[in-house]
Enzyme design. Sequence first.
Site, PDB file in Angstrom:
ATOM      1  N   LYS A  75       0.851  -1.196   0.000  1.00 25.22           N
ATOM      2  CA  LYS A  75       0.000   0.000   0.000  1.00 25.22           C
ATOM      3  C   LYS A  75       0.883   1.241   0.000  1.00 25.22           C
ATOM      4  O   LYS A  75       1.932   1.257   0.664  1.00 25.22           O
ATOM      5  CB  LYS A  75      -0.900  -0.048   1.242  1.00 25.22           C
ATOM      6  CG  LYS A  75      -2.003   0.993   1.287  1.00 25.22           C
ATOM      7  CD  LYS A  75      -2.841   0.806   2.558  1.00 25.22           C
ATOM      8  CE  LYS A  75      -3.962   1.803   2.703  1.00 25.22           C
ATOM      9  NZ  LYS A  75      -4.737   1.607   3.951  1.00 25.22           N
ATOM     10  N   SER A 150      -9.683   1.740   3.143  1.00 28.10           N
ATOM     11  CA  SER A 150      -8.849   2.506   2.248  1.00 28.10           C
ATOM     12  C   SER A 150      -7.847   1.662   1.456  1.00 28.10           C
ATOM     13  O   SER A 150      -7.306   2.135   0.466  1.00 28.10           O
ATOM     14  CB  SER A 150      -8.062   3.547   3.049  1.00 28.10           C
ATOM     15  OG  SER A 150      -7.204   2.910   3.977  1.00 28.10           O
ATOM     16  N   SER A 174      -9.624  -0.710   7.332  1.00 27.00           N
ATOM     17  CA  SER A 174      -9.110  -0.559   5.969  1.00 27.00           C
ATOM     18  C   SER A 174      -8.424  -1.770   5.355  1.00 27.00           C
ATOM     19  O   SER A 174      -8.122  -1.756   4.156  1.00 27.00           O
ATOM     20  CB  SER A 174      -8.159   0.625   5.903  1.00 27.00           C
ATOM     21  OG  SER A 174      -8.892   1.808   5.813  1.00 27.00           O
TER      22      SER A 174
HETATM   23  N1  GLN Z   1     -12.982   3.577   6.599  1.00 29.98           N
HETATM   24  C1  GLN Z   1     -12.426   4.036   7.816  1.00 29.98           C
HETATM   25  C2  GLN Z   1     -12.260   5.523   7.791  1.00 29.98           C
HETATM   26  O1  GLN Z   1     -12.625   6.110   6.839  1.00 29.98           O
HETATM   27  C3  GLN Z   1     -11.163   3.317   8.129  1.00 29.98           C
HETATM   28  C4  GLN Z   1      -9.941   3.895   7.560  1.00 29.98           C
HETATM   29  C5  GLN Z   1      -8.716   3.054   7.839  1.00 29.98           C
HETATM   30  O2  GLN Z   1      -8.793   2.000   8.451  1.00 29.98           O
HETATM   31  N2  GLN Z   1      -7.577   3.556   7.423  1.00 29.98           N
HETATM   32  O3  GLN Z   1     -11.799   6.112   8.704  1.00 29.98           O
END
Ligand code: GLN
Length: 467
Positions: A75, A150, A174
Amino acid sequence: MKNENLKIKNLQKEFKGGDTTCLELTERLLKKIKEKDGEIKAFLEVTEEMAVDQAEKIDKEGGFEGLKGIPVMIKDNILVEDVKATAASKMLEDYTAPYDATVVEKLKEAGVVILGKGNLDEFAMGGSTENSAFFPTKNPVDTEKVPGGSSGGPAAAVAAGMVSASLGTDTGGSVRQPASFCGVVGFKPSYGKVSRYGVIAMASSLDQVGPIANSVEDVTKIFNVIKGKDEKDATSVSRKSDFSKKEIKVGIPKEYFVEGVNQKVKETVEKAIGKIDSAGMKTVKISLPHTEYALACYQVIMASESSTNLARYDGIRYCSKNDQGKSGKMKDAYIKNRSDFGDETKRRIMLGTFALSSGYYDDYYMQAEKVRELIREDFRKAFEDLDIIITPTSPIPPFGIGEKIDDPLSIYLADMFTVPANLAGLPAISIPCPTDGLPVGIQLMGERFEDEKLLGIAEKIEKIIVK
Ligand code: GLN
């Protein structure tokens, strides 16, 4: 399962049997990426030259044990030396990593081949990968849908068979949610099990690196390489758990099967739980009473810590423009340089700065920390009598690209089943359930630092639910 041929043990067999060399495999996948990724857009950068060099070196060395020769994606908020690390932000568009993150260093030592960097929501803020400053990624299962986020790029790349495995980060889901949306396995280790050194910080008390792959066995193999105490991350630990118990007791929290959960998701997960029960694991209904506050608690803590971490992108320390503004005044420079953040990132910086501001700190941040303790306590009590807890990973299936872009609240709501594990620092994994439609993931949560036990049980459950 699709991508059977890219599972680690099958690749190992091919390497050892002389059916393919690491270079041949690498070249085959690079070709596949060229053909497929024009549409999927999982990669922010394909590190072709580096991958070919690595593959040639590995073929010379031989001895295909462990992760040797396995093609992976990282990532783009995790540093790989001499490769760009943009975190999908204009702010870091021209930033090249000067060193390897500890997790990358460990993977390199194990002999993986890094094929490239994966797309994400800017600074890992989002649940659809539509917040990437560069382009959205598509879900390989249905290209009209988002891959989740994400870590949308890392999940899509595994699902599309462009790599065997990938590394994502999970602050509120994420790794697990995109794995669930793309029909692959995603594991978030306990907070502290894996070093965060060299990972671009979002919310430091919640962030954790985790693997995405085609099976529980494969995420376990990667986890075993990246875990452990790291002198460069004071929160990392070297605790290990055993898994030998025969009788397994599974908790099903009623707060995760409420109205508002998509019917198809609910039915699919309940069917899987039925199979788990019939296979001889004891399932019991439980309650985690503070679940309803988890999302609000997460929002305050996540935004507060993110706003603090993102303060370093000020045009002096980190920033692509380094524009001093017309007047040469500090304030103008700040305004100019920080305008490169996307809307979602700005929203969170403002929310977090507000929550931490004098006069509000006690009402928001401190209050959220107190609620966090109650959530931890819910889990501590539940695990006195349980081995794991099972829930849906996401309350909704993958949604259409663009469908929720103007409604951030509805995307936040989709995090409600994944954020509790981050707040409590627990290990949690998403495994795909068999479906006739869009992918649905089942989430297994374990006790803090009992990652090995959770993975052991997850491997059993994976076999049970596909039957
Ligand atoms: N979807 C979650 C957010 O928007 C988690 C993001 C993440 O785990 N980096 O905060």
